[in-house]
Design an enzyme around this catalytic site. Structure first.
Site, PDB file in Angstrom:
ATOM      1  N   GLY A 164       0.194  -0.814  -0.039  1.00 40.69           N
ATOM      2  CA  GLY A 164       0.284  -0.434   0.762  1.00 40.69           C
ATOM      3  C   GLY A 164       1.049   1.119   0.134  1.00 40.69           C
ATOM      4  O   GLY A 164       0.502   2.107  -0.136  1.00 40.69           O
ATOM      5  N   CYS A 165       2.360   0.797  -0.019  1.00 46.88           N
ATOM      6  CA  CYS A 165       3.341   2.154   0.513  1.00 46.88           C
ATOM      7  C   CYS A 165       3.472   2.383  -1.292  1.00 46.88           C
ATOM      8  O   CYS A 165       3.948   1.615  -1.709  1.00 46.88           O
ATOM      9  CB  CYS A 165       3.982   2.174   1.109  1.00 46.88           C
ATOM     10  SG  CYS A 165       3.856   2.356   2.515  1.00 46.88           S
ATOM     11  N   GLN A 166       3.941   3.539  -2.309  1.00 45.38           N
ATOM     12  CA  GLN A 166       4.156   4.046  -3.123  1.00 45.38           C
ATOM     13  C   GLN A 166       5.626   4.051  -3.111  1.00 45.38           C
ATOM     14  O   GLN A 166       6.137   3.027  -3.648  1.00 45.38           O
ATOM     15  CB  GLN A 166       3.587   4.555  -3.297  1.00 45.38           C
ATOM     16  CG  GLN A 166       4.319   5.233  -5.008  1.00 45.38           C
ATOM     17  CD  GLN A 166       3.664   6.660  -5.547  1.00 45.38           C
ATOM     18  OE1 GLN A 166       2.870   7.800  -4.347  1.00 45.38           O
ATOM     19  NE2 GLN A 166       3.012   7.159  -7.003  1.00 45.38           N
ATOM     20  N   SER A 167       6.368   3.796  -2.133  1.00 45.68           N
ATOM     21  CA  SER A 167       7.647   4.082  -2.343  1.00 45.68           C
ATOM     22  C   SER A 167       8.071   2.719  -1.459  1.00 45.68           C
ATOM     23  O   SER A 167       6.587   2.095  -0.646  1.00 45.68           O
ATOM     24  CB  SER A 167       8.410   4.995  -1.141  1.00 45.68           C
ATOM     25  OG  SER A 167       7.733   6.797  -1.318  1.00 45.68           O
TER      26      SER A 167
END
Length: 147
Positions: A51-54
């Site tokens: 769920g984290c873009q990074s």
């Protein structure tokens, strides 16, 4: 280890003392720079926060009934955000983590100043930390982990 509510107040007061969001972003980035480096052996697929873009890696262990979090990210602001969450939750009991939300996020106005993708990533970090805490709580109740 400080009480989780004291840590929450410390974070709120730190951010209130900063004049604007440029200063607050610098403070977030500084938090990330001060984060202990995560060993490369823990930068593996199963430690990635979904769920984290990074890329955000979250490694955890249980010591004397307290959850210890270690983390890293490949992006400066995201690394600062995960550093804040590690500071907030690491060293607390599973029960405390499960029952305490990081209200400082709202109180300092962070959710209005983060992009939607960063907000989602921060929510994913909190969710993952609580999932680890629930797993440790269950293991402790079953006597599988050292309390």
């Amino acid at each position: 280890m400080a009480d989780i509510h004291e840590i929450q107040l410390q974070i709120i007061n730190e951010f209130k003392s900063l004049s604007d969001w440029t200063e607050r972003y610098k403070h977030i980035i500084k938090q990330g720079r001060n984060l202990e480096p995560l060993d490369d052996e823990h930068k593996v697929e199963e430690n990635l926060v979904r769920g984290c873009q990074s890329q955000v890696w979250l490694h955890t262990r249980l010591e004397d009934g307290k959850v210890i979090f270690e983390a890293d990210s490949d992006a400066a602001i995201t690394k600062g955000l995960v550093a804040l969450m590690v500071r907030f939750y690491s060293g607390q009991t599973p029960e405390t983590i499960i029952n305490t939300d990081p209200t400082f996020i709202k109180k300092i106005g962070m959710e209005q100043h983060l992009s939607p993708t960063r907000s989602n990533g921060l929510a994913s970090m909190v969710k993952q930390m609580k999932i680890y805490a629930m797993a440790y709580k269950t293991k402790m109740e079953k006597g599988q982990a050292k309390a």
